[in-house]
Design a protein around this motif. Sequence first.
Motif, PDB file in Angstrom:
ATOM      1  N   ALA A  34       0.835  -1.205   0.000  1.00 11.26           N
ATOM      2  CA  ALA A  34       0.000   0.000   0.000  1.00 11.26           C
ATOM      3  C   ALA A  34       0.868   1.253   0.000  1.00 11.26           C
ATOM      4  N   ILE A  55       2.332   1.715  -3.463  1.00 11.08           N
ATOM      5  CA  ILE A  55       1.337   2.240  -4.407  1.00 11.08           C
ATOM      6  C   ILE A  55       1.208   3.749  -4.246  1.00 11.08           C
ATOM      7  N   SER A  56       1.139   4.196  -3.003  1.00 12.97           N
ATOM      8  CA  SER A  56       1.038   5.635  -2.753  1.00 12.97           C
ATOM      9  C   SER A  56       2.282   6.359  -3.242  1.00 12.97           C
ATOM     10  N   PRO A 105      -5.653   1.402  -1.782  1.00 12.98           N
ATOM     11  CA  PRO A 105      -5.825   0.353  -2.813  1.00 12.98           C
ATOM     12  C   PRO A 105      -7.073  -0.487  -2.609  1.00 12.98           C
ATOM     13  N   ASP A 106      -7.710  -0.402  -1.436  1.00 13.55           N
ATOM     14  CA  ASP A 106      -8.942  -1.144  -1.188  1.00 13.55           C
ATOM     15  C   ASP A 106     -10.176  -0.407  -1.694  1.00 13.55           C
ATOM     16  N   VAL A 150      -8.420   4.526  -6.708  1.00 16.93           N
ATOM     17  CA  VAL A 150      -7.392   4.085  -7.657  1.00 16.93           C
ATOM     18  C   VAL A 150      -7.657   4.679  -9.042  1.00 16.93           C
ATOM     19  N   ALA A 162     -10.782  -0.314 -11.795  1.00 18.34           N
ATOM     20  CA  ALA A 162      -9.518  -0.751 -11.191  1.00 18.34           C
ATOM     21  C   ALA A 162      -9.392  -2.261 -11.214  1.00 18.34           C
ATOM     22  N   ALA A 208       2.736   2.115 -10.592  1.00 21.78           N
ATOM     23  CA  ALA A 208       1.837   1.645  -9.534  1.00 21.78           C
ATOM     24  C   ALA A 208       1.174   0.326  -9.885  1.00 21.78           C
ATOM     25  N   LEU A 213       0.038  -2.778  -7.323  1.00 22.96           N
ATOM     26  CA  LEU A 213      -1.420  -2.888  -7.227  1.00 22.96           C
ATOM     27  C   LEU A 213      -1.888  -4.309  -7.510  1.00 22.96           C
ATOM     28  N   TYR A 216      -0.934  -6.491  -4.671  1.00 21.43           N
ATOM     29  CA  TYR A 216      -1.791  -6.182  -3.523  1.00 21.43           C
ATOM     30  C   TYR A 216      -3.158  -6.846  -3.677  1.00 21.43           C
ATOM     31  N   LYS A 217      -3.741  -6.739  -4.872  1.00 21.23           N
ATOM     32  CA  LYS A 217      -5.067  -7.323  -5.092  1.00 21.23           C
ATOM     33  C   LYS A 217      -5.054  -8.822  -4.823  1.00 21.23           C
TER      34      LYS A 217
END
Length: 564
Positions: free
Chosen positions: A210, A213-214, A223-224, A229, A243, A255, A259, A262-263
């Motif tokens: 996270a 990504i930022s 990201p949630d 996004v 997204a 990113a 991302l 993360y997903k």
Amino acid sequence: MHIVVGHEASGSYRVHGDEERLELTETEFVAYAAERERASTEAPRWVFSSVEQVYPVLLRAGVRVRRCHDLALAEGLLLAHEGREGEPRGLAAALARANGMDAPPDSAPAGLDDQPSLFETRGSGLPPEVAAVDAAATVLAEQERRVRAVEHPGRMRLLLAAESASALAAAEMSEDGLPWRADVHDALLTELLGPRVPAGQRPRKLAELANGISDAFGRAVNPDHPPSVVRAFGRAGIDVPSARAHVLREVDHPAVAPLLEYKELARLHSAHGWVWLDEWVRDGRFRPVYVVGGVVSGRWASRGGGALQIPRTLRRCAQADPGWKLVVADASQLEPRVLAALSGDRGLAEVSAAADLYDSLAEAMFSGVRRVPVPAWDDRDDRARAKIAMLSAMYGGTAGEAASLLALLRQRFPAAVSYVERAAQAGERGERVRSRLGRTSPAPSDAWRALTGALADGEAAEGKARRASREWGRFTRNFVVQASAADWTAVLLATLRQRLPAPAHLVFFQHDEVVVHAPEPLADEVTAALHGSVQEAARLLFGASCPVRFPMHPAVVDCYADAK
């Protein structure tokens, strides 16, 4: 011989056989069922208002029955066949219909947290003067009358028997559970996510991603939260419609990589993380709750636990007990083979003789036919194109090269393609279609009928109407195949649970795949039982002369992950 069971408001069980009328306590009922199963040379067919409600009482006491008739499942299938899907199917409703009265709504199912109350009869909806066993007997007689009235009563009887047996198998699998190593699961989560953290906090790996990504966007982004996004990409000058992962893979931005990672990890954490492990794994077993026929096509669903979507990453957690094996088998390319059998297409039946149907299909479609006008060949192989063609036939795809590939498939296998196209045309007209054994598609909604009835009310309305008509046609096109595949699977489960040598037992089912837990010396016998059940399922559904091959290659493994 039928034995009708009623769980009465008093808490007692009444059983009515050919010459028996007994009222029993729960303990006496369990002992009676065990004795009848032991003593009967021909297994009695138990009549339960619902396997899900009655059978667990027997399973907890170690008693299993060989055959049954589930009145609730049968009622649902018959109502759909009669065009009355959506009506209540519980015992009280079925009794009211049998007596020509309006059916009361079904009582709400008990929650998972108070399962012992599943077997109480409060809220059953039956009139106080009507015993549950008498209601069950009346409903059974009425269902038998309705079965005799359908176009193919033999097929419908097979469907009701197989669906009822599937319910027995589902309850048994929930009771037995899939062997599951909680320590392996915990170690895997720790390896991928970092140590467990309190609820509401991100594990270390997710927190790091996270932050990455930022950093890539140059400002804080959650990201949630997909809209955040999408807005972040917009501020970076990149317009994305959503997204979703497949959209992000086409984007060139720093990113994207964190991302996507993360997903994937966030999905694992939320769907099969430590909370899932605490809730669904007990005593070394994953114990899902299956819903037989929970999908309109007849496929199963699950009531929590994500039983039908275990990610491959976690399959290493499913390990056989010492001295035992997991026998894992899935029906290879089942739906195209079902289409071959349904349509009677001899060419496609010949293609199905190959272990890999798509390889054989590619050879049949493309050998010597490069002159057929198709889009410019790219670097994908013929097998991939053959698969696109077949999926287009079964699902109605026309995008890209699918339309021309489907045209080629139609030339080579006209009977198979015509079969699904007739189902699509029926759907476009708002008609129902049926599976091989009689599962029936639902009718389109009133809103659909109002829209498609507006074909002449202006150009815009006509366009919407045609799109809606085609969409429903795609549904019925696939229904006849997918629902028939569900028929085949139900018959497979019904025959397999009868053939398995004790103490081997089914422990997991996922669409077209079964897992049997068996002592190692019985693994070969289980494999033979699987092959025999596959042949019997094909014979019962499509006849002894059916030329279509349904390969199912069992793998005998210690760990579920090793079967693939």
